[in-house]
Design an enzyme around this catalytic site. Structure first.
Site, mmCIF file in Angstrom:
data_model
loop_
_atom_site.group_PDB
_atom_site.id
_atom_site.type_symbol
_atom_site.label_atom_id
_atom_site.label_comp_id
_atom_site.label_asym_id
_atom_site.label_seq_id
_atom_site.Cartn_x
_atom_site.Cartn_y
_atom_site.Cartn_z
ATOM 1 N N TYR A 118 1.103 -1.456 0.226
ATOM 2 C CA TYR A 118 0.387 -0.337 -0.058
ATOM 3 C C TYR A 118 0.155 0.828 -0.383
ATOM 4 O O TYR A 118 2.020 1.549 0.630
ATOM 5 C CB TYR A 118 -0.590 0.095 1.307
ATOM 6 C CG TYR A 118 -1.831 1.063 1.433
ATOM 7 C CD1 TYR A 118 -3.271 1.671 0.861
ATOM 8 C CD2 TYR A 118 -0.806 2.737 1.849
ATOM 9 C CE1 TYR A 118 -3.753 2.969 1.163
ATOM 10 C CE2 TYR A 118 -1.453 3.866 2.026
ATOM 11 C CZ TYR A 118 -2.904 3.580 1.599
ATOM 12 O OH TYR A 118 -3.363 4.723 1.723
ATOM 13 N N GLU A 206 -3.689 8.149 -4.131
ATOM 14 C CA GLU A 206 -3.253 6.731 -3.329
ATOM 15 C C GLU A 206 -3.324 5.316 -4.419
ATOM 16 O O GLU A 206 -4.305 4.905 -5.428
ATOM 17 C CB GLU A 206 -4.679 6.301 -2.609
ATOM 18 C CG GLU A 206 -5.177 4.989 -1.790
ATOM 19 C CD GLU A 206 -5.763 5.053 -0.944
ATOM 20 O OE1 GLU A 206 -6.833 5.184 -1.398
ATOM 21 O OE2 GLU A 206 -6.560 4.492 0.892
#
Lengths: 396, 293
Positions: A118, A206
Site C-alpha cells: 500500500y 493512493e
C-alpha cells in the site's frame, strides 16, 4: 477534484510509472474489443474488468472481476456496467457504474511470488508537509489495517525545503522488505510517484495495491487520484478529466450558478452566505427539530439572481418542507437581499413551502420592513434564535 | 493593548489598485485604519486613494515604515505576495485571497518559518481591533469596542458571534479570522494564546468547524494555560462524513474530527461549549459573570 483510475494511470504513465495496460469501455461489446486489442498489445490471456467510479472498495463491492475468456469479458462487463456499486466509500446510496477499465493480468507466475503493498501521498495538515504513507499490507482496506494493526502502517515526511530525498526512498523500499532488482525498482517508483503528486498539484495519490510482479517489476495496479481544485488553473488538460456523471446533477447545476451546494437527506432547506455560517445554520435546523436538506453557500455576492437560482435549486428536492434563509449582511446589504427574495418569490410563483427569512447586519431593519410590506407569506426574523424558534413553529 | 493590529499599525495593501483592493482599502480607511500606502507592481510612483503606490513591498516598507500588510492578490500570485512581505520585514501579514493552491502554501509557509513575522489566513476575513484598525473585509460597524476576543475559521460566522457578543453588552477587543484552508499561517491555538496574553481581553470566543485537529490542540493548551473563560462552538454537527463543506479544510476524515468529538474534547478542557450558535453571546456573558462573582 476526483478522477477515475484510468485517468490517474494516464498521469502516472506521463511520469514514467508502470501501471499495467488498460483500455476503457462503456459497453460490453467495446469491452470485448478492448480485451482483444489488449491481447495483441501485451499477450495477456487473462483480463481484469474494473468498474470506474470515484470510490474505493470496488473489489469487495463486486466491481472488479477476472475474466479468462472473451465471453467472460463480455459477461462480466455486462454485469458491472450499469450496476449500483455500494462500498464503504460510496455511502449506502451507492454509485452507478458507467465505464469499465479492461486491464491486462499482472499477477502472472514467475521466478518469485507477486507481492502487494500500500502506498499513498498526501498532505499532513498538522505539519503542513506532504507525507508518504505505506504498508506491507497491500490490496486491503487500509482503514481496516489502520484500525486493527496501526503498527503496520509507516509514514515518511517530506521536508518542503529540499523535497523527497534518496535515503527516504531507500528507507521505504527496505521497510517494505524488498531487495535486489525489486528494491531498485521500488526506489525509482517512489521518487516518480512523489514527483507526479507534486507537479500535478494533487491533494492525494493512493496506490493500492502497488505490485511487485513475479519478475520483480513494480507496478501501480490501481490509482486513486484527487487533484487540488485550487491548482487546476495550472493544468487545463486535467480540467477535462472531470466526470460530471460522478457528481450529483443538482450540485453540478448549482456550481454553474456560482452556488456551493451539497445535497443532504433532511426536510428543511437552507440558503446562507458563508460556509461556516451555512454549517451553523444546518446545526440550528437540527436543534429546532428538523433535518437539513442541504448545505448551500450563496457566497459573498448574494444578489437577486443568485437568490432566485438558489431557491430553484432547493425547491427541486421534494423532501423540502420548509426553507430557512440566513444572511448576515456585511458588505452585502440586507435590503437588497430582501428585494431578491421578494422578486424570486414572484418569479418562481407557487412556492408552497413556508420560508423563514433571517436577515441580520447592514440595513436589517429596512429588509424586515420590505418583506413585511411585500405581503408574501414569509416568516421574518432578525436574531438567529428567532429564526430557530420559527423553524420549530413551522415544523410542528 | 490589543493583539496583532492597533491604531499605531502602519498598513499597506498588496493588490492595492485592483477592484477588491480598492473596495476594501476604502472601507478600511473609512473605519479609521491607518493605511499608509499600497503595492501594485508596475504602478509605483502613482497615487491611489490619496496614498502612495509602490512597485515592491520593500520600497513601501522603506518609505512608509509599514509593519502590517493585507493581501488582495489573485490566487496564482498570492503565495508569492506573502513571501515578498515576509522578506521585506512586514510583521503581520493578512492574506484574504481565497483559492491558493496547497502546493504554493506549503512553500510560503516554509519560507516564512524562522522569519520574524506572523501570517493570518489565507482565505480569511482578516483581523479587526475594534475602534482602532480593520485589516480585513468584515463589516466594521458590527465590531464595537469591548473586552472579548474572537478566534474563528469562518467569515460570516465571526460577524454573527461578534454581533451577539456586542448585543450582550460585552464588546470586542480583537477578532481574528484564521481562515478555512488546509494550510494557514496562524492556528486556532496560536490565536487563542495571543488573546489569552492580552490584558484587555477578558474572555474568548473560539469558533471552529469539522475537519482537522486545531480546535482540540487549542483546547489542550487552554486546559494547561487558560486564565480566562472561553466559549466554544464547532460548526458542522450535521455535516456528513467525506463531503467538503465549502471550506477546503471542512471535511470529516476520521472519528476525531467530527463536531461531536471536538465538542467533547473542548468540554473536557473546561471550555463553555454551546450546541447552538444562537447563544454564543449569552453564554459568554454568563461565563464572565461567574468569574467576577
Amino acid at each position: 477534484m476526483n478522477i477515475h483510475e484510468y485517468q490517474g494511470k494516464q498521469i502516472l504513465k506521463k511520469f514514467g510509472i508502470a501501471t499495467g495496460e488498460g483500455i476503457v469501455a462503456e459497453t460490453p461489446e467495446s469491452a470485448v474489443e478492448a480485451a482483444k486489442k489488449l491481447q495483441e498489445q501485451t499477450g495477456t490471456k487473462i483480463w481484469v474488468v474494473k468498474a470506474q467510479v470515484h470510490a474505493g472498495g470496488r473489489g469487495k463491492a463486486g466491481g472488479v472481476k477476472v475474466a479468462k475468456t472473451l465471453d467472460e469479458v463480455k459477461e462480466k462487463a455486462k454485469a458491472i456496467l450499469g450496476m449500483n456499486l455500494v462500498s464503504r466509500q460510496t455511502g449506502p446510496q451507492g454509485k452507478v457504474v458507467h465505464k469499465v477499465l479492461i486491464a491486462n493480468d499482472v499477477y502472472y507466475p514467475g521466478e518469485s511470488k507477486p507481492q502487494e503493498f500500500y502506498m499513498s501521498v498526501l498532505l499532513d495538515r498538522k505539519k503542513g508537509h506532504n507525507t508518504i504513507v505505506y504498508s506491507q499490507e497491500g490490496g486491503m482496506d487500509i482503514e481496516e489495517v489502520a484500525e486493527k494493526t496501526p503498527e503496520k502502517i509507516f509514514k515518511e515526511e517530506v521536508d518542503p525545503k529540499v523535497g523527497l530525498q534518496g535515503f527516504q526512498c531507500r528507507k521505504i523500499a527496505f521497510n517494505l522488505g524488498l531487495d535486489g532488482q525489486a528494491f531498485k525498482e521500488m526506489t525509482k517508483f517512489i521518487a516518480s510517484l512523489y514527483k507526479a503528486y507534486e507537479q500535478t498539484d494533487s491533494s492525494m495519490f493512493e496506490i493500492n495495491p502497488v505490485l511487485k510482479t513475479s519478475d520483480n517489476k513494480i507496478i501501480a495496479v490501481d490509482a486513486k487520484v484527487s487533484l487540488d481544485n485550487n491548482g487546476l488553473f495550472r493544468h487545463p488538460d486535467y480540467v477535462e478529466m472531470r466526470d460530471v456523471l460522478e457528481e450529483d446533477a443538482t450540485e453540478v447545476e448549482a456550481g454553474k450558478f456560482g452556488l456551493n451546494y451539497v445535497k443532504l437527506d433532511g426536510n428543511v432547506g437552507c440558503m446562507v452566505n458563508g460556509a461556516g455560517l451555512a454549517m451553523a445554520t444546518m446545526d440550528i435546523i437540527k436543534l429546532s427539530g428538523g433535518d437539513p436538506a442541504n448545505f448551500l453557500d450563496v457566497g459573498g455576492t448574494a444578489n437577486a439572481e443568485r437568490v432566485e437560482n438558489a431557491f430553484r435549486i432547493i425547491l427541486k428536492d421534494p423532501n423540502v418542507k420548509a426553507i430557512l434563509v440566513n444572511i448576515f449582511g456585511g458588505i452585502v446589504r440586507c435590503d437588497r437581499v430582501a428585494q431578491g427574495i421578494v422578486d424570486a418569490y414572484k418569479n418562481i410563483g407557487n412556492i408552497k413551502v413556508p420560508i423563514i427569512v433571517r436577515l441580520q447586519g447592514t440595513n436589517a431593519i429596512e429588509a424586515k420592513k420590505l418583506i413585511a410590506d411585500s405581503g408574501l407569506k414569509v416568516f421574518s426574523a432578525v436574531e438567529l434564535q428567532e429564526a430557530a424558534d420559527l423553524v420549530k413553529k413551522v415544523l410542528s | 493593548m490589543s493583539v496583532l493590529v492597533n491604531k499605531n499599525s502602519k498598513i499597506i495593501v498588496q493588490g492595492f489598485t485592483g477592484t477588491e483592493g480598492t473596495f476594501h482599502a476604502t472601507q478600511m480607511i473609512e473605519y479609521g485604519t491607518n493605511v499608509v500606502g499600497g503595492v501594485t507592481p508596475g504602478k509605483g510612483g502613482s497615487k491611489h486613494l490619496d496614498r502612495p503606490v509602490f512597485n515592491t513591498v520593500q520600497q513601501a516598507v522603506e518609505s512608509t515604515g509599514a509593519d502590517v500588510s493585507i493581501i488582495f492578490v489573485p490566487p496564482a500570485f498570492a503565495a508569492d505576495a506573502i513571501m515578498e512581505s515576509a522578506e521585506a520585514g512586514i510583521k503581520v501579514i493578512v492574506c484574504i485571497t481565497e483559492g491558493i493552491p496547497t502546493r504554493d502554501m506549503i512553500t510560503a509557509k516554509e519560507y516564512i518559518k524562522g522569519r520574524n513575522c506572523r501570517l493570518i489566513g489565507p482565505n480569511c476575513p482578516g483581523v479587526i481591533t475594534a475602534g482602532e484598525a480593520k485589516v480585513g473585509i468584515m463589516p466594521g460597524f458590527v465590531f464595537k469596542k469591548g473586552k472579548i476576543g474572537i478566534v474563528s475559521k469562518s467569515g460570516t460566522l465571526t460577524y454573527e458571534a461578534a454581533d451577539q457578543v456586542v448585543k450582550a453588552g460585552l464588546g470586542i477587543t480583537t477578532a481574528i479570522g484564521i481562515g478555512g484552508d488546509p494550510i494557514i499561517g496562524t492556528s486556532t491555538k496560536e490565536a487563542v494564546e495571543l488573546l489569552m496574553n492580552d490584558p484587555e481581553t477578558e474572555g474568548i470566543v473560539m469558533i471552529g468547524e469539522i475537519g482537522g485537529t486545531m480546535e482540540a490542540d487549542a483546547a489542550y493548551w487552554i486546559k494547561q494555560n487558560g486564565t480566562k473563560p472561553v466559549v466554544g462552538f464547532i460548526a458542522g454537527k450535521t455535516a456528513p462524513a467525506g463531503r467538503t463543506m465549502g471550506h477546503a479544510g471542512a471535511i470529516v476524515g476520521g472519528a476525531d474530527d467530527t463536531a461531536d468529538a471536538k465538542m467533547k474534547i473542548l468540554r473536557e478542557c473546561g471550555i463553555h461549549v454551546v450546541e447552538s450558535p444562537a447563544v454564543i453571546g449569552k453564554t459568554m456573558a454568563a461565563a464572565l459573570k461567574k468569574v467576577t462573582a
